[in-house]
Design a protein around this motif. Structure first.
Motif, PDB file in Angstrom:
ATOM      1  N   MET A   1     -41.450 -15.181 -35.072  1.00 42.21           N
ATOM      2  CA  MET A   1     -42.224 -13.440 -34.254  1.00 42.21           C
ATOM      3  C   MET A   1     -43.528 -13.041 -34.371  1.00 42.21           C
ATOM      4  N   LYS A   2     -43.940 -12.901 -33.268  1.00 40.57           N
ATOM      5  CA  LYS A   2     -45.350 -12.286 -33.549  1.00 40.57           C
ATOM      6  C   LYS A   2     -45.372 -11.142 -33.396  1.00 40.57           C
ATOM      7  N   PRO A   3     -46.828 -10.125 -33.851  1.00 35.77           N
ATOM      8  CA  PRO A   3     -46.898  -8.712 -33.666  1.00 35.77           C
ATOM      9  C   PRO A   3     -47.000  -8.423 -32.559  1.00 35.77           C
ATOM     10  N   LEU A   4     -46.377  -7.813 -32.323  1.00 30.49           N
ATOM     11  CA  LEU A   4     -46.074  -6.758 -30.783  1.00 30.49           C
ATOM     12  C   LEU A   4     -47.498  -6.370 -30.553  1.00 30.49           C
ATOM     13  N   ALA A   5     -48.590  -5.921 -31.337  1.00 32.28           N
ATOM     14  CA  ALA A   5     -50.304  -5.875 -30.830  1.00 32.28           C
ATOM     15  C   ALA A   5     -50.235  -7.367 -30.289  1.00 32.28           C
ATOM     16  N   GLN A   6     -49.877  -8.788 -30.272  1.00 34.70           N
ATOM     17  CA  GLN A   6     -50.349  -9.883 -29.685  1.00 34.70           C
ATOM     18  C   GLN A   6     -49.884  -9.406 -28.268  1.00 34.70           C
ATOM     19  N   TRP A   7     -48.539  -9.277 -27.414  1.00 30.83           N
ATOM     20  CA  TRP A   7     -47.829  -8.679 -26.494  1.00 30.83           C
ATOM     21  C   TRP A   7     -49.324  -8.806 -25.259  1.00 30.83           C
ATOM     22  N   PRO A   8     -49.712  -9.588 -24.766  1.00 29.11           N
ATOM     23  CA  PRO A   8     -50.780  -9.561 -23.565  1.00 29.11           C
ATOM     24  C   PRO A   8     -50.420  -8.384 -22.864  1.00 29.11           C
ATOM     25  N   VAL A   9     -51.971  -8.224 -22.516  1.00 31.80           N
ATOM     26  CA  VAL A   9     -51.494  -7.420 -22.061  1.00 31.80           C
ATOM     27  C   VAL A   9     -51.517  -7.321 -20.179  1.00 31.80           C
ATOM     28  N   ASP A  10     -51.791  -8.708 -20.034  1.00 27.08           N
ATOM     29  CA  ASP A  10     -51.542  -8.317 -18.424  1.00 27.08           C
ATOM     30  C   ASP A  10     -50.402  -8.934 -18.521  1.00 27.08           C
ATOM     31  N   SER A  11     -49.316  -8.933 -19.396  1.00 28.76           N
ATOM     32  CA  SER A  11     -47.689  -9.033 -19.359  1.00 28.76           C
ATOM     33  C   SER A  11     -46.949  -8.504 -19.093  1.00 28.76           C
ATOM     34  N   TRP A 224     -39.319  -8.678 -17.215  1.00 29.42           N
ATOM     35  CA  TRP A 224     -38.313  -7.992 -17.584  1.00 29.42           C
ATOM     36  C   TRP A 224     -38.398  -8.140 -19.110  1.00 29.42           C
ATOM     37  N   VAL A 225     -38.169  -7.088 -19.793  1.00 30.68           N
ATOM     38  CA  VAL A 225     -38.151  -7.308 -21.671  1.00 30.68           C
ATOM     39  C   VAL A 225     -37.036  -6.218 -22.224  1.00 30.68           C
ATOM     40  N   PHE A 226     -36.599  -7.839 -23.413  1.00 30.27           N
ATOM     41  CA  PHE A 226     -35.379  -7.480 -23.385  1.00 30.27           C
ATOM     42  C   PHE A 226     -35.508  -6.706 -24.989  1.00 30.27           C
ATOM     43  N   VAL A 227     -35.226  -5.993 -25.683  1.00 30.08           N
ATOM     44  CA  VAL A 227     -35.233  -5.361 -26.938  1.00 30.08           C
ATOM     45  C   VAL A 227     -33.808  -5.627 -28.119  1.00 30.08           C
ATOM     46  N   ARG A 241     -37.930 -14.474 -21.517  1.00 27.18           N
ATOM     47  CA  ARG A 241     -39.877 -15.096 -21.912  1.00 27.18           C
ATOM     48  C   ARG A 241     -39.958 -13.326 -23.152  1.00 27.18           C
ATOM     49  N   HIS A 242     -39.851 -12.432 -22.109  1.00 25.57           N
ATOM     50  CA  HIS A 242     -40.783 -11.547 -23.141  1.00 25.57           C
ATOM     51  C   HIS A 242     -39.166 -10.340 -24.092  1.00 25.57           C
ATOM     52  N   SER A 243     -39.498 -10.239 -25.094  1.00 24.69           N
ATOM     53  CA  SER A 243     -38.917  -9.750 -25.676  1.00 24.69           C
ATOM     54  C   SER A 243     -39.179  -9.154 -27.086  1.00 24.69           C
ATOM     55  N   ALA A 244     -38.757  -8.558 -27.545  1.00 31.25           N
ATOM     56  CA  ALA A 244     -38.778  -8.044 -29.124  1.00 31.25           C
ATOM     57  C   ALA A 244     -38.045  -7.466 -30.240  1.00 31.25           C
ATOM     58  N   GLY A 245     -37.883  -7.373 -31.239  1.00 31.82           N
ATOM     59  CA  GLY A 245     -36.982  -7.190 -32.618  1.00 31.82           C
ATOM     60  C   GLY A 245     -38.283  -5.924 -33.282  1.00 31.82           C
ATOM     61  N   VAL A 246     -36.975  -5.025 -33.142  1.00 29.53           N
ATOM     62  CA  VAL A 246     -37.706  -4.150 -33.630  1.00 29.53           C
ATOM     63  C   VAL A 246     -36.858  -4.394 -35.591  1.00 29.53           C
ATOM     64  N   ALA A 247     -38.172  -3.813 -36.153  1.00 27.14           N
ATOM     65  CA  ALA A 247     -38.933  -4.201 -37.733  1.00 27.14           C
ATOM     66  C   ALA A 247     -37.380  -3.922 -38.541  1.00 27.14           C
ATOM     67  N   ASN A 248     -36.231  -3.792 -38.235  1.00 25.31           N
ATOM     68  CA  ASN A 248     -34.702  -3.790 -38.925  1.00 25.31           C
ATOM     69  C   ASN A 248     -34.324  -5.737 -38.818  1.00 25.31           C
ATOM     70  N   ILE A 249     -34.919  -6.117 -37.662  1.00 26.15           N
ATOM     71  CA  ILE A 249     -33.999  -7.403 -37.504  1.00 26.15           C
ATOM     72  C   ILE A 249     -34.270  -8.164 -38.507  1.00 26.15           C
ATOM     73  N   ALA A 250     -35.199  -7.727 -39.547  1.00 29.27           N
ATOM     74  CA  ALA A 250     -35.713  -8.734 -40.324  1.00 29.27           C
ATOM     75  C   ALA A 250     -34.281  -8.930 -41.225  1.00 29.27           C
ATOM     76  N   ARG A 251     -33.248  -8.484 -41.558  1.00 29.27           N
ATOM     77  CA  ARG A 251     -32.357  -8.959 -42.251  1.00 29.27           C
ATOM     78  C   ARG A 251     -31.558  -9.718 -41.828  1.00 29.27           C
ATOM     79  N   PHE A 252     -31.755 -10.457 -40.218  1.00 29.52           N
ATOM     80  CA  PHE A 252     -30.904 -10.819 -39.958  1.00 29.52           C
ATOM     81  C   PHE A 252     -31.699 -12.539 -39.010  1.00 29.52           C
ATOM     82  N   VAL A 253     -32.656 -12.416 -39.806  1.00 25.89           N
ATOM     83  CA  VAL A 253     -33.694 -13.494 -39.843  1.00 25.89           C
ATOM     84  C   VAL A 253     -32.976 -14.642 -40.212  1.00 25.89           C
ATOM     85  N   PRO A 254     -32.334 -14.880 -41.878  1.00 26.28           N
ATOM     86  CA  PRO A 254     -31.644 -15.655 -41.608  1.00 26.28           C
ATOM     87  C   PRO A 254     -31.028 -16.339 -41.177  1.00 26.28           C
ATOM     88  N   GLN A 255     -30.200 -15.567 -40.169  1.00 24.25           N
ATOM     89  CA  GLN A 255     -28.882 -16.065 -39.412  1.00 24.25           C
ATOM     90  C   GLN A 255     -28.855 -16.505 -38.248  1.00 24.25           C
TER      91      GLN A 255
END
Length: 286
Positions: A1-11, A224-227, A241-255
């Motif tokens: 996962m990349k920081p949201l700030a790295q989402w390109p402006v054109d996208s 389209w984007v999914f959150v 291809r455009h998706s974002a996890g809110v920060a609390n996804i961290a507890r599920f990442v290993p699964q």
């Protein structure tokens, strides 16, 4: 996962529609965060299509669509039960469906309800699910149906983390029982789900875009984007291809086998608002 700030402006500027999970993405403890509600409205004012998609039951969604317990959410539709059924604003005679349209009795002029299964299939499945629910509750100590189950029409949901607190081992035991009956299963941030039918959020998203807009979602994923935040969002993370996890996804990442492309700095509704802001700010650069 990349920081949201790295989402390109054109996208970001190309985004025309937003799908979002509800529990722990827009809400906390069952209540929508004020900044998330504002973000939904801002996206709609900007002309985007906005569709929450959730494992919650269709009955649970009704007040948010109708505004009976507060302001109605500014959305184009709300898809429930992991894609099996949806509410769409408008009277039933204003829309068409080949998949069994039914109206809530007290909302005839407000909403229409759409299903992916016929009434006959839903009735037969309900009888099977009632027997399976009784077996799970009898065989797994302390396991209970979710408190919102009275509003469910097409699936089962068991509470492992909303009001109850069950171990991962118990969750796996319930999943095994459901799967032994041929049910498709998913796990959200709070519930264990089982259904008869090929339902997940991705197939539900494709279905509602066809039903609502008459378009093929798979051909326009650059718009389209999914959150989301948990296990039952994986199908969306896999396909969008455009998706974002809110920060609390961290507890599920290993699964998780499939992760979102980007990660918001903040959790829950604040994180969703950050995604909305990123989309809207990109438009100002046009």
């Amino acid at each position: 996962m990349k920081p949201l700030a790295q989402w390109p402006v054109d996208s970001r500027r190309a985004i025309r529609g937003v799908f979002t999970d509800i529990d722990d993405t827009l809400t906390h403890d069952g209540h929508i965060a004020p900044e998330a509600l504002q973000a939904l409205g801002d996206l709609k004012v900007a002309g985007l299509t906005v569709i929450p998609i959730t494992g919650r039951p269709i009955g649970w969604c009704e007040p948010f669509m109708a505004g009976t317990n507060g302001p109605s959410w500014p959305v184009d539709a709300m898809v429930a039960e992991n894609g099996a059924v949806a509410f769409v604003p408008g009277a039933a005679n204003a829309v068409t469906s080949q998949i069994g349209l039914q109206r809530p009795s007290d909302m005839r002029e407000v909403l229409s309800k759409r299903y992916q299964q016929s009434a006959e299939v839903r009735t037969a499945n309900r009888q099977r699910m009632d027997a399976i629910a009784a077996q799970v509750c009898a065989e797994v100590p302390g396991m209970e149906l979710s408190r919102d189950s009275a509003g469910r029409e097409t699936d089962l949901a068991f509470d492992y983390a909303e009001f109850a607190h069950h171990s991962p081992e118990t969750v796996q035991r319930v999943l095994a029982l459901l799967q032994s009956h041929g049910m498709q299963t998913t796990v959200s941030s709070i519930h264990i789900h089982g259904c008869f039918g090929d339902f997940n959020k991705w197939t539900g998203a494709c279905w509602i875009v066809r039903e609502l807009l008459g378009r093929d979602l798979s051909t326009e994923l650059d718009q389209w984007v999914f959150v989301g935040d948990s296990g039952n969002d994986q199908a969306m993370f896999e396909h969008f291809r455009h998706s974002a996890g809110v920060a609390n996804i961290a507890r599920f990442v290993p699964q998780l086998s499939h992760l979102p492309t980007y990660l918001t700095p903040s959790a829950r509704g604040a994180g969703f608002a950050e995604v909305a802001r990123a989309i809207l700010e990109a438009r100002s650069f046009a």
